[in-house]
Write an enzyme that holds these catalytic residues in place. Sequence first.
Site, PDB file in Angstrom:
ATOM      1  N   GLU A  21      40.760  -1.617  70.740  1.00 39.40           N
ATOM      2  CA  GLU A  21      39.356  -1.947  70.978  1.00 39.40           C
ATOM      3  C   GLU A  21      39.123  -3.457  70.977  1.00 39.40           C
ATOM      4  O   GLU A  21      38.358  -3.967  71.797  1.00 39.40           O
ATOM      5  CB  GLU A  21      38.466  -1.272  69.929  1.00 39.40           C
ATOM      6  CG  GLU A  21      38.297   0.225  70.112  1.00 39.40           C
ATOM      7  CD  GLU A  21      39.500   1.021  69.648  1.00 39.40           C
ATOM      8  OE1 GLU A  21      39.601   2.213  69.989  1.00 39.40           O
ATOM      9  OE2 GLU A  21      40.345   0.448  68.934  1.00 39.40           O
ATOM     10  N   HIS A  44      35.450   8.305  61.130  1.00 42.75           N
ATOM     11  CA  HIS A  44      35.095   8.583  62.524  1.00 42.75           C
ATOM     12  C   HIS A  44      33.652   9.042  62.676  1.00 42.75           C
ATOM     13  O   HIS A  44      33.293   9.645  63.690  1.00 42.75           O
ATOM     14  CB  HIS A  44      36.018   9.673  63.108  1.00 42.75           C
ATOM     15  CG  HIS A  44      37.438   9.246  63.291  1.00 42.75           C
ATOM     16  ND1 HIS A  44      38.263   8.979  62.237  1.00 42.75           N
ATOM     17  CD2 HIS A  44      38.176   9.039  64.416  1.00 42.75           C
ATOM     18  CE1 HIS A  44      39.461   8.637  62.687  1.00 42.75           C
ATOM     19  NE2 HIS A  44      39.431   8.653  64.003  1.00 42.75           N
TER      20      HIS A  44
END
Length: 325
Positions: free
Chosen positions: A60, A129
């Site tokens: 990312e 998450h």
Amino acid sequence: MPTITYREAVRHALAEEIERDEAVVLLGEEVAQFNGSYKVSEGLLERFGPKRIVDTPISEAGFIGMGVGASMLGLRPVMELMFWSFYSVAFDQILNNAANVRYMSGGQINCPIVIRGPANGGTNVGATHSHTPENVLANHPGVKVVVPATPYDAKGLLKSAIRDNDPVMFLENTLLYGEKGEVPEDEYLIPLGQADIKREGTDLTIVTYGRCVLHSLAAAETLAAEHGLSVEIVDLRSIRPLDIDTVLHSVAKTHRVLIVEEQKPFCSVATQLAYMIQRDAFDELDAPIKRLSTIDAPAIYSPPVEIEQLPNPKRIIAAALDAME
């Protein structure tokens, strides 16, 4: 109007904008050959080719940084995060660079990037998450933060986000992807920073956004049927810019407020809203402002317990009745 899913509405917005503007590209993990982790980008690679729909490495920090640079050079990249929880490894790229480049360049450089993907709990994927970082994102001047609740809003807001010249953080929800709603076939845009009254009412204002809108609507139906309460639902849709005027107008009508959010309560979006409401509409309030947030703990892994940790219609009903006392 056709009835489509939230997932399809996002896909339609992406396809229309990629077709409309050659500068728009979609990048992210598994967005191309795998058709997206949540099948949002299904069929787009075949339709637009690998120069417009680009798979990225699992990094990312790397691909968000690449997208920021590309946006500064004239592209309009849409970056998909598999989970918004992973924004933290690209914190510098998003909130130090993208957020500040217009200011740091004296207005000479825009950063028209959209970063999108799911940000929610309730899917039994654990604490690493399940983040909802809209409060952290909105704390940084220079970025815009959007959290749509319905297919109609998702499409209209995403098209506006892609055309915006500032970085837009677009937070979706995996549990909304299958929700259906009416979406026009003709093109339409929804301005960023414009709240929507999802239900008219006179006794209590519930201010909310994202999936909590659906929970609040369900709770409002029960409150009307079983308690005779008329509840107004204000869907913020956009966290920053924030449409505080619509909120205050509703408060002036109902004189009682409950803020519902899928956020931890400390330093949350509701914290800011509560301050702004008491600052600007204190004399309109007949009772203290109430808040309902996610219970203040890391996301619980056990599915039945996680359901109770998050806002749900049962918890909203109890909080609404408390607000009426």
